[in-house]
Write a protein that holds these residues in place. Sequence first.
Motif, PDB file in Angstrom:
ATOM      1  N   PHE A 191       0.839  -1.195   0.000  1.00 37.47           N
ATOM      2  CA  PHE A 191       0.000   0.000   0.000  1.00 37.47           C
ATOM      3  C   PHE A 191       0.873   1.243   0.000  1.00 37.47           C
ATOM      4  N   LEU A 192       0.579   2.153  -0.916  1.00 37.39           N
ATOM      5  CA  LEU A 192       1.243   3.447  -0.993  1.00 37.39           C
ATOM      6  C   LEU A 192       0.154   4.502  -1.126  1.00 37.39           C
ATOM      7  N   GLY A 193      -0.052   5.278  -0.068  1.00 37.82           N
ATOM      8  CA  GLY A 193      -1.132   6.249  -0.109  1.00 37.82           C
ATOM      9  C   GLY A 193      -2.457   5.543  -0.347  1.00 37.82           C
ATOM     10  N   ASN A 194      -3.224   6.028  -1.310  1.00 38.85           N
ATOM     11  CA  ASN A 194      -4.500   5.373  -1.618  1.00 38.85           C
ATOM     12  C   ASN A 194      -4.382   4.455  -2.839  1.00 38.85           C
ATOM     13  N   TRP A 195      -3.176   3.939  -3.032  1.00 40.26           N
ATOM     14  CA  TRP A 195      -2.914   2.945  -4.076  1.00 40.26           C
ATOM     15  C   TRP A 195      -2.506   1.621  -3.440  1.00 40.26           C
ATOM     16  N   GLN A 196      -2.789   0.528  -4.149  1.00 34.48           N
ATOM     17  CA  GLN A 196      -2.192  -0.756  -3.800  1.00 34.48           C
ATOM     18  C   GLN A 196      -1.488  -1.307  -5.034  1.00 34.48           C
ATOM     19  N   ILE A 197      -0.303  -1.860  -4.799  1.00 38.29           N
ATOM     20  CA  ILE A 197       0.468  -2.508  -5.860  1.00 38.29           C
ATOM     21  C   ILE A 197       0.391  -4.000  -5.591  1.00 38.29           C
ATOM     22  N   ILE A 198      -0.150  -4.731  -6.542  1.00 40.30           N
ATOM     23  CA  ILE A 198      -0.386  -6.173  -6.396  1.00 40.30           C
ATOM     24  C   ILE A 198       0.548  -6.914  -7.338  1.00 40.30           C
ATOM     25  N   SER A 199       1.392  -7.764  -6.768  1.00 41.38           N
ATOM     26  CA  SER A 199       2.346  -8.544  -7.566  1.00 41.38           C
ATOM     27  C   SER A 199       1.824  -9.964  -7.739  1.00 41.38           C
ATOM     28  N   LEU A 200       1.788 -10.427  -8.970  1.00 39.19           N
ATOM     29  CA  LEU A 200       1.269 -11.755  -9.284  1.00 39.19           C
ATOM     30  C   LEU A 200       2.372 -12.632  -9.856  1.00 39.19           C
ATOM     31  N   ASN A 201       2.361 -13.883  -9.470  1.00 37.92           N
ATOM     32  CA  ASN A 201       3.338 -14.862  -9.947  1.00 37.92           C
ATOM     33  C   ASN A 201       2.795 -15.520 -11.208  1.00 37.92           C
ATOM     34  N   SER A 202       3.387 -15.200 -12.365  1.00 39.46           N
ATOM     35  CA  SER A 202       2.946 -15.781 -13.641  1.00 39.46           C
ATOM     36  C   SER A 202       3.843 -16.932 -14.088  1.00 39.46           C
ATOM     37  N   GLN A 203       4.708 -17.391 -13.200  1.00 40.21           N
ATOM     38  CA  GLN A 203       5.687 -18.419 -13.546  1.00 40.21           C
ATOM     39  C   GLN A 203       5.034 -19.799 -13.684  1.00 40.21           C
ATOM     40  N   ILE A 204       5.415 -20.515 -14.729  1.00 47.27           N
ATOM     41  CA  ILE A 204       5.120 -21.945 -14.847  1.00 47.27           C
ATOM     42  C   ILE A 204       6.454 -22.646 -14.633  1.00 47.27           C
ATOM     43  N   PRO A 205       6.689 -23.262 -13.478  1.00 49.91           N
ATOM     44  CA  PRO A 205       8.011 -23.846 -13.201  1.00 49.91           C
ATOM     45  C   PRO A 205       8.463 -24.788 -14.316  1.00 49.91           C
ATOM     46  N   GLY A 206       9.674 -24.540 -14.813  1.00 47.00           N
ATOM     47  CA  GLY A 206      10.250 -25.388 -15.844  1.00 47.00           C
ATOM     48  C   GLY A 206       9.845 -25.039 -17.256  1.00 47.00           C
ATOM     49  N   ALA A 207       9.053 -23.984 -17.428  1.00 42.64           N
ATOM     50  CA  ALA A 207       8.593 -23.605 -18.766  1.00 42.64           C
ATOM     51  C   ALA A 207       8.804 -22.109 -18.960  1.00 42.64           C
ATOM     52  N   PRO A 208       9.003 -21.659 -20.205  1.00 40.67           N
ATOM     53  CA  PRO A 208       9.242 -20.233 -20.445  1.00 40.67           C
ATOM     54  C   PRO A 208       7.986 -19.381 -20.445  1.00 40.67           C
ATOM     55  N   GLY A 209       6.833 -20.001 -20.687  1.00 36.49           N
ATOM     56  CA  GLY A 209       5.596 -19.244 -20.809  1.00 36.49           C
ATOM     57  C   GLY A 209       4.991 -18.876 -19.470  1.00 36.49           C
ATOM     58  N   GLY A 210       3.881 -18.141 -19.517  1.00 37.64           N
ATOM     59  CA  GLY A 210       3.250 -17.648 -18.309  1.00 37.64           C
ATOM     60  C   GLY A 210       1.822 -18.117 -18.134  1.00 37.64           C
ATOM     61  N   ARG A 211       1.424 -18.210 -16.881  1.00 41.05           N
ATOM     62  CA  ARG A 211       0.048 -18.539 -16.520  1.00 41.05           C
ATOM     63  C   ARG A 211      -0.203 -18.038 -15.107  1.00 41.05           C
ATOM     64  N   LEU A 212      -1.416 -17.592 -14.860  1.00 40.55           N
ATOM     65  CA  LEU A 212      -1.815 -17.215 -13.508  1.00 40.55           C
ATOM     66  C   LEU A 212      -2.658 -18.347 -12.934  1.00 40.55           C
ATOM     67  N   SER A 213      -2.158 -18.951 -11.868  1.00 39.34           N
ATOM     68  CA  SER A 213      -2.857 -20.088 -11.260  1.00 39.34           C
ATOM     69  C   SER A 213      -4.185 -19.631 -10.666  1.00 39.34           C
ATOM     70  N   ASP A 214      -5.034 -20.594 -10.346  1.00 39.80           N
ATOM     71  CA  ASP A 214      -6.306 -20.270  -9.695  1.00 39.80           C
ATOM     72  C   ASP A 214      -6.053 -19.546  -8.379  1.00 39.80           C
ATOM     73  N   GLN A 215      -4.979 -19.943  -7.670  1.00 40.19           N
ATOM     74  CA  GLN A 215      -4.653 -19.290  -6.405  1.00 40.19           C
ATOM     75  C   GLN A 215      -4.269 -17.829  -6.613  1.00 40.19           C
ATOM     76  N   GLU A 216      -3.506 -17.548  -7.683  1.00 41.43           N
ATOM     77  CA  GLU A 216      -3.117 -16.167  -7.958  1.00 41.43           C
ATOM     78  C   GLU A 216      -4.334 -15.322  -8.338  1.00 41.43           C
ATOM     79  N   LEU A 217      -5.208 -15.876  -9.142  1.00 39.16           N
ATOM     80  CA  LEU A 217      -6.410 -15.143  -9.547  1.00 39.16           C
ATOM     81  C   LEU A 217      -7.318 -14.890  -8.347  1.00 39.16           C
ATOM     82  N   ALA A 218      -7.424 -15.872  -7.449  1.00 40.39           N
ATOM     83  CA  ALA A 218      -8.234 -15.692  -6.242  1.00 40.39           C
ATOM     84  C   ALA A 218      -7.620 -14.626  -5.339  1.00 40.39           C
ATOM     85  N   PHE A 219      -6.285 -14.621  -5.249  1.00 40.86           N
ATOM     86  CA  PHE A 219      -5.587 -13.600  -4.463  1.00 40.86           C
ATOM     87  C   PHE A 219      -5.878 -12.212  -5.026  1.00 40.86           C
ATOM     88  N   LEU A 220      -5.792 -12.071  -6.328  1.00 41.63           N
ATOM     89  CA  LEU A 220      -6.089 -10.794  -6.964  1.00 41.63           C
ATOM     90  C   LEU A 220      -7.518 -10.357  -6.668  1.00 41.63           C
TER      91      LEU A 220
END
Length: 267
Positions: free
Chosen positions: A110-139
């Motif tokens: 939290f910075l002032g009236n902003w929030q910065i949300i960091s999401l893990n898009s890593q697929i372990p062992g692969a170069p591409g990205g995906r947001l897991s169900d857990q990451e989407l639920a966190f968001l």
Amino acid sequence: MAYTPGCLSILQISDSHILPEPGETLLGIDTAYYFQAVLEQAFASGQQFDLILFTGDLAQHPSPSNYQRILNTLEAYQTPCVCLPGNHDDYELMQQILNTELVNCRKQVFLGNWQIISLNSQIPGAPGGRLSDQELAFLERCLGSQPDHYALLAMHHHCQSINSPWMDTMMIENAQALFAIINKHPQVKAVTFGHIHQAITLEAGPVRVWGAPSTCFQFQPESKQLTVVNTPPGYRVIRLFADGKLKSETHHLPKPLTGLQTDTQGY
């Protein structure tokens, strides 16, 4: 962009690809040297940053050695820093070593009236990205519980096509699910990412979408295959205003890389 009193300032750095031993090179480049050069230029500008946002691929070959060196470099600037993983990173090791009061892997800031949300898009062992169900639920939880805070989202992989056929095979494969959540929460003002080794500005309706340059070598925009170019290393500055507006620009070192090898097999 001149400093504006009263706004929040974020320094986004990305894709440093630091190697385990000092002096090691990647495609002929001493990535640690340029990582430090980028930070030196950013802070020498006289700007005061409220947060450093490090959007992944901190290390090329993860080890305690390179993460510790990254930590030592960042802590010297006495500025809070949030680190999130890229496809080259070892997230578990990152969380163990980048775990101080100043430099860590916090997912919500939290910075002032902003929030910065960091999401893990890593697929372990692969170069591409995906947001897991857990990451989407966190968001969803972060946005749903803080409707009065404007939001900036950060991740490593890109969530929109950048018209680069080889790179777009690695974008977040379920980006539609990400934007389904964003579209329900109008306080989301921007998404920023790394991975693409180039500065880019896109839009998704009212939401700004930004890609950051690498602190080492850059990739050729709109390329059909992996091609590195001699564009200097760079960084992005994001300014957040109290009324929900935001501005951003990228900066580069003044001189091109020295010793860059265009044979990318070593990458």
